[in-house]
Scaffold this motif. Sequence first.
Motif, short mmCIF file in Angstrom:
data_model
loop_
_atom_site.label_atom_id
_atom_site.label_comp_id
_atom_site.label_asym_id
_atom_site.label_seq_id
_atom_site.Cartn_x
_atom_site.Cartn_y
_atom_site.Cartn_z
N UNK A 1 4.52 -8.46 4.08
CA UNK A 1 4.16 -8.59 5.50
C UNK A 1 2.76 -8.02 5.69
N UNK A 2 2.12 -8.51 6.72
CA UNK A 2 0.82 -7.95 7.11
C UNK A 2 1.04 -7.04 8.30
N UNK A 3 0.68 -5.78 8.12
CA UNK A 3 0.93 -4.80 9.18
C UNK A 3 -0.40 -4.43 9.84
N UNK A 4 -0.48 -4.66 11.15
CA UNK A 4 -1.72 -4.34 11.85
C UNK A 4 -1.91 -2.82 11.93
N UNK B 1 8.21 1.52 8.07
CA UNK B 1 7.05 1.94 8.87
C UNK B 1 7.32 1.65 10.35
N UNK B 2 7.85 0.45 10.61
CA UNK B 2 8.15 0.08 12.01
C UNK B 2 9.23 0.99 12.59
N UNK C 1 5.26 -4.30 1.62
CA UNK C 1 6.42 -5.10 1.22
C UNK C 1 7.38 -5.08 2.41
N UNK C 2 8.29 -6.02 2.44
CA UNK C 2 9.18 -6.16 3.61
C UNK C 2 9.96 -4.87 3.87
N UNK C 3 10.38 -4.17 2.80
CA UNK C 3 11.16 -2.96 2.98
C UNK C 3 10.30 -1.84 3.58
N UNK C 4 9.13 -1.61 3.01
CA UNK C 4 8.26 -0.56 3.55
C UNK C 4 7.84 -0.90 4.98
N UNK D 1 0.83 -1.21 0.00
CA UNK D 1 0.00 0.00 0.00
C UNK D 1 0.87 1.27 0.00
N UNK D 2 2.15 1.15 0.28
CA UNK D 2 3.02 2.33 0.28
C UNK D 2 3.67 2.52 -1.09
N UNK D 3 4.37 1.50 -1.57
CA UNK D 3 5.17 1.69 -2.79
C UNK D 3 4.58 1.01 -4.03
#
Length: 231
Positions: free
Chosen positions: A175-178, A218-219, A211-214, A163-165
């Motif tokens: 990855x699934x980000x809560x 974000x984290x 994606x794993x990088x974004x 959803x970012x890049x």
Amino acid sequence: MQREELARLLEGGLSLEAIGRRVGRHPSTVSYWLGKHGLTANGAPKYGRESAIDIADLRQLLDRGLAVTEIAQRLESTPSRIRRAMKKAGLASRQERNRRLVRAALARGDRVAALVCLHHGPCDHVLEGRGSYRCMRCRSERVAEHRRRLKRMLVAQAGGCCVVCGYDGHPAAFDFHHLDPSQKSFELSLRGVTRSARALRAEARKCVLLCARCHAEVEAGVTSLNVSVLA
Ligand SMILES: [Zn+2]
Ligand SMILES: [Zn+2]
């Protein structure tokens, strides 16, 4: 027997059987001499081909758990000839060997038995249910494949791209980000405990796909999620 004498008999059109009768030896012995001297038999090479099965090769392929049909292909023979050679040499098939090993393992009450898998050769098998052992490597491969399938399904359901890049590549890179950490029931890493597909889908709906990088950014707080994504 001398090469010259053999060659002369062969030139005279004699079969292995005929030569054998003439010199008082079994045709397979004559065939062995022919092989040794690099000569070819006349007519049907029946004995030649049967004696051509190398028992050491056969034993090695059986030890690796290969099926008789596959062994026949590799040794350029037929399944019936392979079976005959096995019987003659007292060699058991994979199934016969496993049956014996399973009986012994069950009698000892072993939870893990060293059996021969059709796909993995000799390896550990674990007792499952009522008296049947399952290859541990086959089992872990199946679990891994199940997880990959689930991940593909969840990624597709979540839109299939970051959803970012906008990255839309391999499912393993997502990855699934809560969105709301307080709503988190469990981490969707899919590495640990196996959960039902329904529970996973429900949990994925509380997340956005990154994606794993974004996700790492974000984290780390260097990338913030667009507000419209959160709506
Ligand atoms: Zn296996
Ligand atoms: Zn991204």
